[in-house]
Each structure stands twice: as structure tokens, then as C-alpha cells.
Design an enzyme around this catalytic site. Structure first.
Site, PDB file in Angstrom:
ATOM      1  N   HIS A  14      -5.418  -1.415 -11.317  1.00  0.00           N
ATOM      2  CA  HIS A  14      -4.850  -0.457 -10.350  1.00  0.00           C
ATOM      3  C   HIS A  14      -5.203   0.944 -10.828  1.00  0.00           C
ATOM      4  O   HIS A  14      -4.634   1.441 -11.792  1.00  0.00           O
ATOM      5  CB  HIS A  14      -3.332  -0.614 -10.266  1.00  0.00           C
ATOM      6  CG  HIS A  14      -2.691   0.312  -9.263  1.00  0.00           C
ATOM      7  ND1 HIS A  14      -1.817  -0.132  -8.301  1.00  0.00           N
ATOM      8  CD2 HIS A  14      -2.795   1.644  -9.075  1.00  0.00           C
ATOM      9  CE1 HIS A  14      -1.420   0.890  -7.570  1.00  0.00           C
ATOM     10  NE2 HIS A  14      -2.002   1.989  -8.021  1.00  0.00           N
ATOM     11  N   HIS A  16      -6.562   5.078  -9.617  1.00  0.00           N
ATOM     12  CA  HIS A  16      -6.902   6.120  -8.642  1.00  0.00           C
ATOM     13  C   HIS A  16      -8.021   6.977  -9.211  1.00  0.00           C
ATOM     14  O   HIS A  16      -7.846   7.615 -10.247  1.00  0.00           O
ATOM     15  CB  HIS A  16      -5.688   7.001  -8.344  1.00  0.00           C
ATOM     16  CG  HIS A  16      -4.570   6.256  -7.710  1.00  0.00           C
ATOM     17  ND1 HIS A  16      -4.455   6.102  -6.344  1.00  0.00           N
ATOM     18  CD2 HIS A  16      -3.520   5.581  -8.249  1.00  0.00           C
ATOM     19  CE1 HIS A  16      -3.377   5.375  -6.077  1.00  0.00           C
ATOM     20  NE2 HIS A  16      -2.795   5.045  -7.207  1.00  0.00           N
ATOM     21  N   LEU A  17      -9.165   7.001  -8.517  1.00  0.00           N
ATOM     22  CA  LEU A  17     -10.292   7.818  -8.968  1.00  0.00           C
ATOM     23  C   LEU A  17     -10.499   9.055  -8.107  1.00  0.00           C
ATOM     24  O   LEU A  17     -11.270   9.928  -8.476  1.00  0.00           O
ATOM     25  CB  LEU A  17     -11.582   6.991  -8.976  1.00  0.00           C
ATOM     26  CG  LEU A  17     -11.718   5.954 -10.092  1.00  0.00           C
ATOM     27  CD1 LEU A  17     -13.029   5.186  -9.938  1.00  0.00           C
ATOM     28  CD2 LEU A  17     -11.641   6.600 -11.470  1.00  0.00           C
ATOM     29  N   ARG A  18      -9.820   9.116  -6.936  1.00  0.00           N
ATOM     30  CA  ARG A  18     -10.025  10.231  -5.998  1.00  0.00           C
ATOM     31  C   ARG A  18     -11.499  10.330  -5.590  1.00  0.00           C
ATOM     32  O   ARG A  18     -12.201   9.343  -5.553  1.00  0.00           O
ATOM     33  CB  ARG A  18      -9.529  11.566  -6.589  1.00  0.00           C
ATOM     34  CG  ARG A  18      -8.161  11.520  -7.266  1.00  0.00           C
ATOM     35  CD  ARG A  18      -7.022  11.083  -6.361  1.00  0.00           C
ATOM     36  NE  ARG A  18      -5.724  11.271  -7.024  1.00  0.00           N
ATOM     37  CZ  ARG A  18      -4.627  10.603  -6.722  1.00  0.00           C
ATOM     38  NH1 ARG A  18      -4.635   9.681  -5.779  1.00  0.00           N
ATOM     39  NH2 ARG A  18      -3.502  10.831  -7.357  1.00  0.00           N
ATOM     40  N   ASN A  42      -6.490   5.155  -1.280  1.00  0.00           N
ATOM     41  CA  ASN A  42      -5.691   6.188  -0.589  1.00  0.00           C
ATOM     42  C   ASN A  42      -6.325   7.571  -0.694  1.00  0.00           C
ATOM     43  O   ASN A  42      -5.725   8.521  -1.166  1.00  0.00           O
ATOM     44  CB  ASN A  42      -4.245   6.213  -1.102  1.00  0.00           C
ATOM     45  CG  ASN A  42      -4.127   6.480  -2.588  1.00  0.00           C
ATOM     46  OD1 ASN A  42      -5.025   6.141  -3.359  1.00  0.00           O
ATOM     47  ND2 ASN A  42      -3.029   7.085  -2.994  1.00  0.00           N
ATOM     48  N   LYS A 100      -4.949  -3.290   0.288  1.00  0.00           N
ATOM     49  CA  LYS A 100      -3.771  -2.606  -0.232  1.00  0.00           C
ATOM     50  C   LYS A 100      -2.790  -2.297   0.887  1.00  0.00           C
ATOM     51  O   LYS A 100      -3.149  -1.695   1.896  1.00  0.00           O
ATOM     52  CB  LYS A 100      -4.201  -1.293  -0.917  1.00  0.00           C
ATOM     53  CG  LYS A 100      -3.051  -0.464  -1.470  1.00  0.00           C
ATOM     54  CD  LYS A 100      -2.377  -1.130  -2.659  1.00  0.00           C
ATOM     55  CE  LYS A 100      -1.109  -0.390  -3.070  1.00  0.00           C
ATOM     56  NZ  LYS A 100      -1.273   0.419  -4.259  1.00  0.00           N
ATOM     57  N   HIS A 137       2.264  -1.883  -2.575  1.00  0.00           N
ATOM     58  CA  HIS A 137       3.120  -0.839  -3.143  1.00  0.00           C
ATOM     59  C   HIS A 137       4.529  -1.211  -2.710  1.00  0.00           C
ATOM     60  O   HIS A 137       4.900  -1.030  -1.553  1.00  0.00           O
ATOM     61  CB  HIS A 137       2.730   0.546  -2.625  1.00  0.00           C
ATOM     62  CG  HIS A 137       3.569   1.641  -3.212  1.00  0.00           C
ATOM     63  ND1 HIS A 137       3.072   2.568  -4.099  1.00  0.00           N
ATOM     64  CD2 HIS A 137       4.891   1.918  -3.083  1.00  0.00           C
ATOM     65  CE1 HIS A 137       4.060   3.372  -4.479  1.00  0.00           C
ATOM     66  NE2 HIS A 137       5.174   3.000  -3.860  1.00  0.00           N
ATOM     67  N   HIS A 175       2.388  -2.112  -9.941  1.00  0.00           N
ATOM     68  CA  HIS A 175       3.238  -1.236 -10.762  1.00  0.00           C
ATOM     69  C   HIS A 175       4.724  -1.551 -10.631  1.00  0.00           C
ATOM     70  O   HIS A 175       5.508  -0.719 -10.186  1.00  0.00           O
ATOM     71  CB  HIS A 175       2.964   0.246 -10.453  1.00  0.00           C
ATOM     72  CG  HIS A 175       2.827   0.611  -9.000  1.00  0.00           C
ATOM     73  ND1 HIS A 175       3.770   0.282  -8.062  1.00  0.00           N
ATOM     74  CD2 HIS A 175       1.850   1.268  -8.331  1.00  0.00           C
ATOM     75  CE1 HIS A 175       3.372   0.731  -6.885  1.00  0.00           C
ATOM     76  NE2 HIS A 175       2.211   1.324  -7.022  1.00  0.00           N
ATOM     77  N   ASP A 248      -2.343   2.493 -12.849  1.00  0.00           N
ATOM     78  CA  ASP A 248      -1.953   3.453 -11.812  1.00  0.00           C
ATOM     79  C   ASP A 248      -2.251   4.881 -12.267  1.00  0.00           C
ATOM     80  O   ASP A 248      -1.605   5.827 -11.817  1.00  0.00           O
ATOM     81  CB  ASP A 248      -0.481   3.289 -11.423  1.00  0.00           C
ATOM     82  CG  ASP A 248      -0.135   3.951 -10.097  1.00  0.00           C
ATOM     83  OD1 ASP A 248      -1.064   4.327  -9.365  1.00  0.00           O
ATOM     84  OD2 ASP A 248       1.066   4.106  -9.818  1.00  0.00           O
ATOM     85  N   HIS A 252      -3.455  14.357 -10.831  1.00  0.00           N
ATOM     86  CA  HIS A 252      -3.088  15.512 -10.006  1.00  0.00           C
ATOM     87  C   HIS A 252      -3.254  16.738 -10.887  1.00  0.00           C
ATOM     88  O   HIS A 252      -2.933  16.686 -12.083  1.00  0.00           O
ATOM     89  CB  HIS A 252      -1.628  15.432  -9.533  1.00  0.00           C
ATOM     90  CG  HIS A 252      -1.345  14.328  -8.569  1.00  0.00           C
ATOM     91  ND1 HIS A 252      -1.687  14.392  -7.233  1.00  0.00           N
ATOM     92  CD2 HIS A 252      -0.747  13.130  -8.734  1.00  0.00           C
ATOM     93  CE1 HIS A 252      -1.303  13.272  -6.622  1.00  0.00           C
ATOM     94  NE2 HIS A 252      -0.730  12.488  -7.508  1.00  0.00           N
ATOM     95  N   ALA A 264       3.467  13.009  -7.257  1.00  0.00           N
ATOM     96  CA  ALA A 264       3.838  11.852  -8.078  1.00  0.00           C
ATOM     97  C   ALA A 264       2.594  11.263  -8.720  1.00  0.00           C
ATOM     98  O   ALA A 264       1.602  11.020  -8.046  1.00  0.00           O
ATOM     99  CB  ALA A 264       4.522  10.803  -7.215  1.00  0.00           C
TER     100      ALA A 264
END
Ligand code: ZN
Length: 346
Positions: A14, A16-18, A42, A100, A137, A175, A248, A252, A264
Site C-alpha cells: 500500500h 502513495h507515489l503521487r 487516488n 481500490k 479503505h 491499514h 501507506d 504531503h 492526513a
């Protein structure tokens, strides 16, 4: 004397690479230690179709520095308009490894998520048929449900009904943050697994709120009471193959974290393996780190364990940069709050 531990190269189930400048900055932080990762969809706009997933995978591979190897495992963002045939085609080619589910409004960039679960029934039935996992989620978003109760309520109101209505659907509870999540996985069969993050093994809600608000410990699902953290540690280090690592890790910028309405997410890609080795050592479970980080998730996703290895060495305290520099601004690396003694070498 230095203690060493060599394990199959881990995967992050899980991540997030953006995109764009942020992607270029954070991808090496993961690829340095991890062979593969399940890439969250996302983005804005979200990765909804197979074609969008293929294009995103190409952007990730283009951002990978020379000399690094990394395989992005793509996911599709489930919407009420998702086409079951498109999902099946993207899974058939091996491009997409999961779909997802975000309840609408649950977390960062989840406005396109599902409101009416009857509208995704066809997709879920197709996924059950072809064995494609659904990553969830697991939080309800109803305004009247307390934020600390949203995972437990989700299990009762949403997850259990979906699973009962869709026999054979393979589900990853992403998560998990509560003993309720741990108990639900344990009470069910091998079609149900769960990822556990690094930071939820370290912090409880006091870390966020006592002695001043700590925005870099704020994530969703939010960290819960200590009893829940202890249940997660027991699950992660207990050897049950249904629990596996999904960091996860979610970058940011500090500007977006340290503000009146902060985002978050904890950014743990950089030091996760050092932290996990410490956690597993503290729990007397170093022999189970490989299963949690490298074996269990691959088994759930029906993929081979990586042939490459990673070596961890216990010695003098190791330090990591407090922040990484990105084209969008600085991103603070998760601070576990204790010294790290396990260094990582490929
Ligand atoms: Zn996430």
C-alpha cells in the site's frame, strides 16, 4: 558484535507515489529497499480505467532513477461508473493487481469514491469471478460516526455485508488500526487479508495530541488507543500470513501538513525497514520480519517472493534525513521517536 539479517527483498502492499515532481522525489525512497509496491490510484483525477493505469505505470517507470529496479503494481479506483469489462481486461494483461474502494470522502482525494454500493455490484461480482483483490479503505464517512469508531463501524455496516453478498471476493483491509480489524481478519478465511502500516505499530493517539498537536503523526485512519496499537503489533509480529506490510507512506509537503487544516498522511518510505526491524526485535520476532514484509503479501496476491534480498545489520544508531526535498516543497520523514539501530543494505 553486529547482528545481520538477510531477507527476501520486501514489497510494500500500500503506497502513495503521487505524480510529477512529488513522484520523482519519493519513488527512490521506496525503490531503494522495496522491489514492488501496490500503487494507490487516488490521484487528481483518480486512476479509474485500465488505460489510465497503464499511463500512470509508464510515468512511474520513467521517474525511476537509472540503476534502480522497481515494479509498480497498479490499482484502479472504484467508482460507481467503473466498467467490469475494463477491470477484467486490465487484470487479464497483468497490468492491474487490485481495485481500490474508497468510501466517498474518506481520505485524501477520495471525493470520487463509492456512495451506493449497489452500483458497484457488477464490478465486485466480476472481481470475485477472476480472483482480483479488492483493497478497502475501511472507514465509514457518516458525519455522525466518531472518527475513532469509523473502522469498527465500517466492518459491521459495509465490509461484512459486501463480503456476504459477494462470495469468493478476495479483500484486503488496508491499514487496519484497531483490534476490531485484527479480530475480523482472524475470524474469517484466507480470502481476507489486512495490511498494517509502519506508523500504526509505533504511535497511538496520544502521540498526535498530547503536549501540542503533532501534524506529522496525523494520518487516516487516525491512530487509535494504545490497546489497539498493541493488537496491531501482535498481529504483525505473530506470524499469521493474513497480515502483511502496507506502509501507506503518503507524502504531503510540510506546508500542507503544518497548517490550520493539515493533510492526513505519514511519510515512512525512507526508514520503514529500519523501524520494522526494531519493532520485530523488540517483540522477539525477528524471524517473522521476512514473512510480514516479503512473504505474506506476495502469497495473498499470488505473486512469487522476490529472488533479490535485503540485508539489515544491527549496530551503531543509524540516522535518516529529517526531511526530503521535493519539487513541491519539503516532506518530513516519519520520526519513530526512538533511536534506530538497524541499517539497511541491498
Ligand atoms: Zn493510503
Amino acid at each position: 558484535m553486529n547482528q545481520t539479517l538477510t531477507i527476501a527483498r520486501p514489497d510494500d502492499w500500500h503506497l502513495h507515489l503521487r505524480d510529477g515532481a512529488m513522484l520523482r522525489a519519493v519513488l527512490p525512497e521506496t525503490a531503494r529497499h522495496f522491489a514492488r509496491a501496490i500503487i494507490m490510484p487516488n490521484l487528481v483525477p483518480p486512476v479509474v480505467t485500465g488505460a489510465q493505469a497503464a499511463a500512470y505505470r509508464d510515468r512511474i517507470l520513467a521517474a525511476l532513477p537509472d540503476g534502480m529496479t522497481f515494479e509498480p503494481l497498479m490499482t484502479l479506483y472504484l467508482t460507481e461508473d467503473t466498467d467490469p469489462a475494463d477491470v477484467a481486461a486490465a487484470a487479464e494483461t497483468g497490468l492491474v493487481k487490485a481495485v481500490k474502494l474508497y468510501p466517498a470522502g474518506a481520505t485524501t482525494n477520495s471525493a470520487s469514491g463509492v456512495r451506493d454500493f449497489d452500483r458497484v455490484r457488477g464490478v465486485l461480482d466480476k472481481m470475485a469471478e477472476i480472483g482480483l483483490p479488492l483493497c478497502v479503505h475501511g472507514e465509514v464517512t457518516d458525519a455522525e460516526v466518531d472518527i475513532f469508531d469509523r473502522e469498527a463501524v465500517f466492518i459491521d455496516r459495509v465490509l461484512d455485508p459486501i463480503r456476504r453478498a459477494t462470495p469468493g471476493l478476495r479483500v484486503v483491509m488496508e491499514h487496519i488500526t484497531t483490534r476490531d480489524g485484527v479480530a475480523y481478519v482472524k475470524a474469517n478465511d484466507t480470502d481476507l487479508g489486512a495490511t498494517i502500516t509502519t506508523h500504526h505499530l509505533i504511535i497511538n493517539r496520544n502521540h498526535i495530541l498530547v503536549g501540542g498537536i503533532r501534524p506529522h503523526y496525523y494520518c487516516l485512519p487516525v491512530a487509535k488507543r494504545e490497546e489497539h496499537r498493541l493488537a496491531l503489533r501482535a498481529a504483525a509480529t505473530g506470524g499469521d500470513a493474513r497480515f502483511f506490510l502496507g506502509t501507506d507512506s503518503a507524502p504531503h509537503t510540510d506546508a500542507n501538513k503544518e497548517t490550520a487544516c493539515g493533510c492526513a498522511g505519514c511519510f515512512t518510505a525512507t526508514n520503514t525497514m529500519s523501524i520494522l526491524a526494531q519493532v520485530f526485535e523488540d517483540e522477539g520476532a525477528l524471524d517473522r520480519l521476512e514473512g510480514f514484509a516479503s512473504g505474506n503479501g506476495a502469497a495473498f496476491y499470488r505473486l512469487p517472493v522476490n529472488a533479490a534480498t535485503l540485508t539489515l545489520t544491527r549496530g551503531e544508531a543509524v540516522t535518516y534525513p529529517a526531511k526530503i526535498i521535493t519539487g513541491e516543497g519539503e516532506v518530513t520523514v516519519f520520526d519513530p521517536g526512538f533511536p534506530l539501530h538497524w541499517s539497511v543494505s541491498a
